[in-house]
Structure formats: C-alpha cells, structure tokens
Design an enzyme around this catalytic site. Structure first.
Site, short mmCIF file in Angstrom:
data_model
loop_
_atom_site.label_atom_id
_atom_site.label_comp_id
_atom_site.label_asym_id
_atom_site.label_seq_id
_atom_site.Cartn_x
_atom_site.Cartn_y
_atom_site.Cartn_z
N SER A 188 -10.58 30.27 11.63
CA SER A 188 -11.88 30.66 12.19
C SER A 188 -12.79 29.48 12.50
O SER A 188 -13.80 29.64 13.19
CB SER A 188 -12.60 31.60 11.21
N GLU A 212 2.69 -25.55 -14.41
CA GLU A 212 3.85 -25.62 -13.53
C GLU A 212 4.33 -27.04 -13.24
O GLU A 212 5.52 -27.25 -13.02
CB GLU A 212 3.53 -24.92 -12.19
#
Length: 713
Positions: A417, A151
């Site tokens: 249930s 870079e």
C-alpha cells in the site's frame, strides 16, 4: 775431380791448440747461472760419489712438515674462494630472476578511499590497504621507535642486512629449543612486502637480501621506515599503521597512546595470533616486551614506561564496523560516476549524518531483536534523506558482519500500500480532490476480486479518508479510472527506476522497488514537488586538499514533477494518515507529518514511509528468502521503527511545515491534537478500522457510473 778432392768441409770443433781459431765451446761459466751453478752441480756430483748409509734419510723432515700445513692453508683458501664463487653464482642466479636493478622501482601503494561523514568524521576506509598513507612527521615519536625497538634495534646502524642480528639469531636457535628466531631487518621485511611473496624459502631470503641492499642504497633510513609503516600487514585487512589504528582503536595513528603503539608494533610478528580484539592477553604480553625494549634502548623514560604498563591498551569497536558499512558500500557503488581513475589516496565527503545513522541502526536492530522472532521477521532496511535527496542514514540489513547484502539499495520488494500515493497523485492530476467520494464496495475485474484488509466495506468514503485507511477497493478503482499506464508514468516521474508492470494490481504495490528509490520518490512530496535523485557524495578531495569533485548547488533534481496545488492535496491526504489512519501511533506532537504504510496481502513485506518538512524516512521489514511473517504490517513494527528514529532525529529541532500546509482544510485534525471521533477505534494495522458513519459530502456520480459500467456494480 781434382777440385773436389782439394775442397775442405767446414769443421766447428777445431782443436783448441790452434790459437788463431775461435773457440765455440761453452764452458760451465758461460752457461746460465754462471760459475755458482757449476759449483752446485759439481758438488752434487761429488756427493753422489759417496754412497748413503743404510737407514739414513735425507735431512728434509722439517721442510715436509711445513708443506703439510701449507697445503692445509692452501686448501682452505681454495675452498673459500670456491665458496665465494659458488655463493656469488647463486646470488647472481637469483638476482637474474628479479627485474633489472636499474629498472627497479618501489611499487605504488594502492590508493585508500577515506569515506567521511557530513561532520568531517571518518566513517570507514575502503580500498586494498584499509587506511591512508601517513608520514613520520605526523606520528608521535614513540610509534616508529616501538617498531625499531622490537623488530630491528640496530636499524640505524646496519646496511640493510644485520650480520650481528643474524649471528645472534643463529646462536639462540642453536642454544634454545622452541620456536626459531629470524634475523630479518626492517629493510628486508619491507623488501619482502614490496616485491616478494610470503613463502619461506632460501631463494626468497636471498632475493630479499639483494633487494634490501638496493633499498638502502636508494632511500634514507627514515624513508625506509616510513615505507615500512605504511605497507606492513596488521591483520583484519589492515595494511599500514593508520589502517591498523583505525581498525583496532577507532582512531588515527597520529593519536594513539604509547601502550596502543606498543600493541601495534608487537602485532606485526603474528597479526592473526596477536590481534588485540581476538587475543587480548597475547597482545598485552607482547606489548609489554615492546615497552621493555623501548625503555632499555632509552626511547622512552622510566615514567613513560610505568604509565604505559599501568594503562594497557583496550581495543574498541572501530568506526564503520556496523551499519555504516552499508552506507560506505553505497558510496563505493556510485563513486565511479563522479571520479575517474584513482591514482592516490582520496577523501570522499558524504551526506551521512553519524547521529542519524546510529539512530537508524539502533531503531531497526533493537526492534528486530525484541520482536523479530515473535513475528518471524529476520531482516530490514532503513533509509533517511533530506528533501533534496541527500542521504543521511542508510541501513542495509540487520548485521553487516553476517550479511553484506545491501537491502536498502539493491533488494527489490513489493511496496504494498505504500505505492498508493502514486495512484492518488495521478487521480488528483486528473481532477480528483481529497473531498471527492467513492463507494467502498466489492470490486471484480476479469475474475480478480481484491478486498480490503478486514474484508469489510464502508460505503461512500472521501479520497482523503480512503488513503488514510488504506482501502484497497478504492485504490483499485482509481487505478482503473486514471489508467495503470498513467500511474506507472507518475511513479517513474517521481524517481521510481525499477520496472513497473502497468496492470490492475499495480495499485496494491505489486511491482517491486528498492527502499532507496521509494523514499526518494516520496521526497518530492516533502520538498514541494521537485523530483530528486538520491545522492550521498558531496565532495571528493585528494590528501593535499585538491578538489576532485564538488556537487554543484544546482545539481540533483529531476525538475518540477508535481504541481504545487497537487502537492498540497497529497500532503493533506497523507497527513490524515497520522490523524485517523494507519500511522496514527507514529505521530509526534507539534510536528506536521505525512506518509503511508504498506503491507503485501501475504505478509511477506511491510513498509512505512513518512516525512516532515525537513526529513524523509522509510522502513522495510521482511525475510530474505521470502518467508511469510506472522502478520507484520506497515502499521505495527515498521511504524514503530520509524517513530523511534524520528523521535531522535527531530529532538530539539523546531517543527517545519509541510509544503502546502496552509491550504489544508481547517476542520482536519492536526496530528497530536486528537483524532476524529468517527475513528475512535482506529489504530492497528494497515486497514481493519471501524466503519465511519456516512457524512454529508459531495459525491462524484461520474466515477460511480464508470465503475458500475466497468465492474457491473
């Protein structure tokens, strides 16, 4: 008059002959320049007396040539000065659009929240950045050098703006067709990330350069590089090299290899296009350029170069990419209850067990993948916790990437249930015992006629067997006997926080609950009667080790919510579910277990919640849109998911007794030792078992008389 005629006016140009008077005339010598000027003037007068020859020119041609060149030089200087003034004006204008330089500060990085598992491993990162801050000292030397090489190779030589780099970029852009190259330094990129937007305009570039100069003046090169590595965007929501390493390689940036570092350095040029998990070929090609640049600059040795090129990086599935994100979401939901404003990076240590989390995810997802289409069931949730409420596994859905809705903590569904234990507990607290007998027969209440699963009736049945067989008629009768309001209060006492409708159908689980709160309520049976509030956070620390929050050893708990004798009777009855009832196929030999299946009468929701002395777990299966399943009941798919998970969770561990186990009847079969022969054909679904033969057991005429009067039996 005579006097006026005799008066003489003063005269200044007196005759020169009067030697006695002053001479006020200026001679040529007396004038500025003296005699030399006079001579030049005299010479010009003399020359002027001579006429010029026709066609002759004054001898000034050489002087005129020098004047043109001078004028050109002068014009160039003037233009340069005006150019400098114009540039200065433009710079001053755009500088005025920035905050005052003396008030400029580097924006504070949004805090990262590292969510840790119970073993100290990272589950995932949360926050705007996706990863914590790292220092240069923590990183392998080749990682920051990789960014410099690709870079900004003159990073340590320029003053924030690389004029050489700009000239090189301009030359390449003019000499070569194709994509344009930029000349931005790392400092300029950092300035853009810290202070500016991502727009590509001349004004932004000017401001970027101004801010780069400010950064170079106020920070060292290493500080700038460290800021850059922690702020640059790597795609996929990852800001900073630590977040990127975790995202793409499932490890800290402190541990990345040279080839992985090269991929990360090459990624910042175009995060979306070069992501290694999306474009592995592009990422590999770019990383090779990075490695070559590092070798050229002497950042790595030829041997390191050869090794890195020969062993390219391979992206992995990052930590927390799957179901662990549901657990992380739950952590973030409750974090505000324990810490205030978060100013810096923190680590949140949780009760999540990575092995159990993985086991729960596989058990649920594999079952849905194998049988979901056949049974028309598309979603599920799973919760496992210690008896004290510490959540060890939480799966909020089938696939986090496609749906982030957390069904384990947020979705309210009818428990069917699986709500019946609260009815039976209320009855036990009213004086009922597991041996008491109630008639299983038709029930009618204000036009409502609840029936059993198989629409059959078994006559006199003990409470123990009625719960194990999940008989609806018995549950409804008990609910009306003890009072729906009392049942609702029992459920709330154990930790159910969702609204409960205290009516006759409450016994069949018509009031919706979340999987997390239902499993948390069952924890009271597993720990001997203490109510719990499910928790997932055990400790919160800053990165320097400061404790922000630590869960007290005595925290959590709703106090004693069930009497020990009632716990013993309830665990005996729910243990019977594994012996002769709907959970018989889920038993694990040697382990005392208890629990309850649950199915709504229209097959929208199916549940299984069960526990041992050291672990409570619950499963829900259904569809988000409420579509009916193809007869998915708590006794089939949810039971299979639960059983698969528990086999992994309990592997290589010593069996733990259930609270009150010593009080169990001697003649009740133990799970794994063989079922009661009366129920040889039992084992499928919530109900529908073969009818037991009448046994000589104690009847409760008081209850029979009550229901005969109430329902007209």
């Amino acid at each position: 008059m005579a006097n006026e005629r005799d008066r003489r006016e003063p005269v200044f140009d007196a005759p020169a002959a009067d030697a006695g008077e002053l001479d006020f005339h200026l001679s040529p010598e007396d004038r500025a320049g003296g005699s030399s000027m006079a001579r030049r003037r005299s010479s010009r007068r003399d020359d002027g007396d001579k006429p010029l020859r026709r066609g002759s020119r004054p001898k000034k041609s050489r002087r005129k040539g020098r004047s043109i060149l001078g004028k050109l030089v002068y014009a160039g200087v003037v233009l340069c000065l005006w150019g400098v003034i114009a540039v200065g004006g433009v710079v001053a204008y755009y500088a005025s659009q920035l905050p005052p330089i003396d008030q400029l500060t580097v924006p504070k990085r949004p805090p990262n929240i590292a969510i840790m598992a119970s073993d100290g491993s990272l589950i995932t990162n949360r926050g705007e950045t996706g990863g914590r801050t790292v220092t240069l000292k923590e990183l392998p030397p080749y990682l920051p050098k990789a960014f410099v090489a690709i870079e900004d190779r003159r990073f340590y030589d320029h003053f924030g703006i690389d004029l050489t780099g700009i000239a090189r970029a301009v030359y390449r852009n003019l000499a070569h067709s194709g994509g344009l190259q930029g000349g931005s330094t790392l400092t300029q990129q950092l300035a853009k990330n810290l202070f500016l937007t991502q727009e590509r305009t001349a004004s932004r570039k000017i401001q970027e350069a101004i801010l780069a100069l400010w950064l170079e003046r106020n920070y060292s090169k290493d500080q700038i590089l460290e800021l850059y590595l922690n702020r640059v965007y790597f795609g996929a929501g990852a800001y900073g090299v630590e977040a990127a390493a975790q995202r793409y390689y499932g490890k800290s940036a402190r541990n990345v290899s040279l080839s992985e570092a090269a991929v990360l350095a090459g990624l910042v040029q175009s995060p979306s296009r070069l992501a290694p998990n999306r474009n592995p070929d592009g990422a590999k090609a770019r990383s090779q350029l990075v490695i070559a640049a590092m070798n050229e600059l002497g950042f790595i040795t030829p041997d390191m170069t050869k090794t890195a090129l020969g062993q390219p990086a391979e992206p992995v599935r990052p930590n927390g990419a799957g179901s662990a994100n549901y657990a992380a979401d739950y952590v973030m939901d409750v974090l505000d209850d324990f810490v205030g404003t978060i100013d810096g990076d923190i680590a949140v240590f949780t009760t999540i067990d990575p092995k159990l989390q993985s086991a729960a995810e596989h058990a649920l997802v594999d079952e849905l993948n194998a049988k979901g289409q056949k049974f028309n069931v598309g979603q599920g949730a799973f919760v496992a916790m210690k008896p004290d409420g510490g959540v060890q596994a939480l799966v909020g859905g089938r696939n986090y990437e496609t749906s982030q809705f957390n069904r384990a903590t947020t979705a309210r569904r009818q428990p069917g249930s699986s709500f019946k234990p609260f009815v039976y507990l209320t009855a036990v607290e009213k004086g009922y015992t597991p041996d008491m007998v109630i008639e299983d027969g038709p029930v009618s209440y204000k036009g409502w006629n609840p029936q059993n699963y198989d629409r059959k009736y078994r006559g006199p049945v003990t409470l123990r067997d009625a719960l194990a067989l999940s008989l609806n008629t018995i549950a409804v009768k008990l609910n009306m006997e003890v009072g729906p309001k009392n049942v609702a209060q029992t459920a709330q006492r154990l930790g159910i926080t969702s609204p409960i409708q205290a009516n006759g159908s409450l016994a069949l689980g018509t009031s919706e609950v979340t999987p997390l709160e239902l499993v948390g309520a069952y924890a009271a049976f597993a720990n001997g009667g203490t109510g719990v509030t499910p928790y997932v956070i055990s400790e919160v620390r800053t990165l320097d080790g400061k404790i922000v929050y630590k869960r007290p050893a005595s925290a959590g708990g709703l106090g004693r919510v069930i009497d020990p004798s009632a716990v013993a009777m309830m665990n005996e009855m729910m243990h019977n579910t594994f012996v002769i009832g709907t959970a018989r196929a889920a038993q694990i030999p040697g382990w005392p277990m208890a629990g309850k299946t649950g199915t709504t009468n229209d097959y929208k929701d199916a549940w299984f919640v069960g526990f041992t002395g050291n672990l409570v777990a619950g499963v829900w299966l259904g569809n988000d849109d409420g579509a009916l399943t193809k007869k998915v009941s708590g006794g089939n798919l949810p039971r299979e998911v639960w059983h698969t998970f528990m086999k992994t969770a309990l592997k290589d561990k010593q069996p733990v007794s259930l609270p009150g186990m010593e009080r169990f009847r001697d003649d009740v079969p133990v799970a794994g030792s063989g079922a009661d022969p009366r129920y040889a054909n039992a084992g499928n679904g919530d109900t529908g078992w073969s009818q037991p033969q009448p046994q000589p057991q104690r009847r409760v005429s008081r209850e029979r008389n009550f229901f005969e009067k109430l329902f007209g039996l």
